[in-house]
Each structure stands twice: as C-alpha cells, then as structure tokens.
Design a protein around this motif. Structure first.
Motif: not given
Length: 121
Positions: A10-16, A50-55, A30-37
C-alpha cells in the motif's frame, strides 16, 4: 497452507500501519511494501504466505501486480487479497479475474479480514 507471514502492499503509510497493527495483534508476521515494484522484489526474496494488495498506487497498480504474480510460475501459489477503496462490483470482479483470491473494500474491518485469511489457510 498455514499463513504466518503477510506482505502488505500500500502506498499509504497510515494504511500500512493500520493493517500491520491488526495483523500483528492476531499473531502474524508482517512485511510491508509501498508500491508494486517493491512488492515484487520482497515477494521473490521473502516469500510471504499471503499478500494484501492495494489497487491505487504510483507506477503499476494493484491489478497489474496481482496479474503478474498470478502469471509467474514461481509466485502464483502466493494468494492475494485485494484491499482497496475502489468499491464498485466491477472492481471486485476485475480483481478476482486478475488472480486475487478475495477482495475487501477499505476501511478494512478487522473481523472480516481475519475471517478471509482463515478461509485461505
């Protein structure tokens, strides 16, 4: 398949942060990523369960990354749940067609998310 480690994209730090706190309380790593790459790089290195994916993200959107994961023989066994503010039924259908196992609309309800994770486990 037991779910232990979850990658939040998710690109939102708040949402992550919000999703991370929810999942850590439930006993997940939990691992986090801020974009698709970033997500694809971490996915190949860390192999989450498992991946939780923002659009809606800069660069490739969550639908594109989900499709890339579903088409990659090395990654296609990692389930994706899309968590998006896009709430139209057509968005949900499109997400599932890209390879997502499930689709949640933000704001994510903790009990609903944990039930969907349990259903995949």
């Amino acid at each position: 398949m037991a779910i232990h480690t979850i990658l939040i994209v998710d690109d939102s730090a708040t949402e992550r942060y919000y999703l991370s706190e929810m999942l850590v309380r439930a006993g997940y790593a939990v691992l986090t990523a801020q974009d698709g790459a970033d997500a694809l790089a971490q996915l190949k290195e860390a192999r989450p369960d498992l991946i939780l994916m923002d659009v809606v993200m800069p660069g490739a959107n969550g639908f594109q990354i989900t499709r890339a994961i579903a088409r990659d023989p090395e990654l296609q066994d990692v389930p994706v749940i899309i968590c998006s503010s896009k709430s139209q039924e057509t968005d949900r259908i499109w997400g599932l067609r890209q390879g997502a196992r499930d689709y949640l609309v933000k704001p994510v309800v903790e009990a609903e998310l944990l039930a969907k994770i349990a259903a995949i486990s």
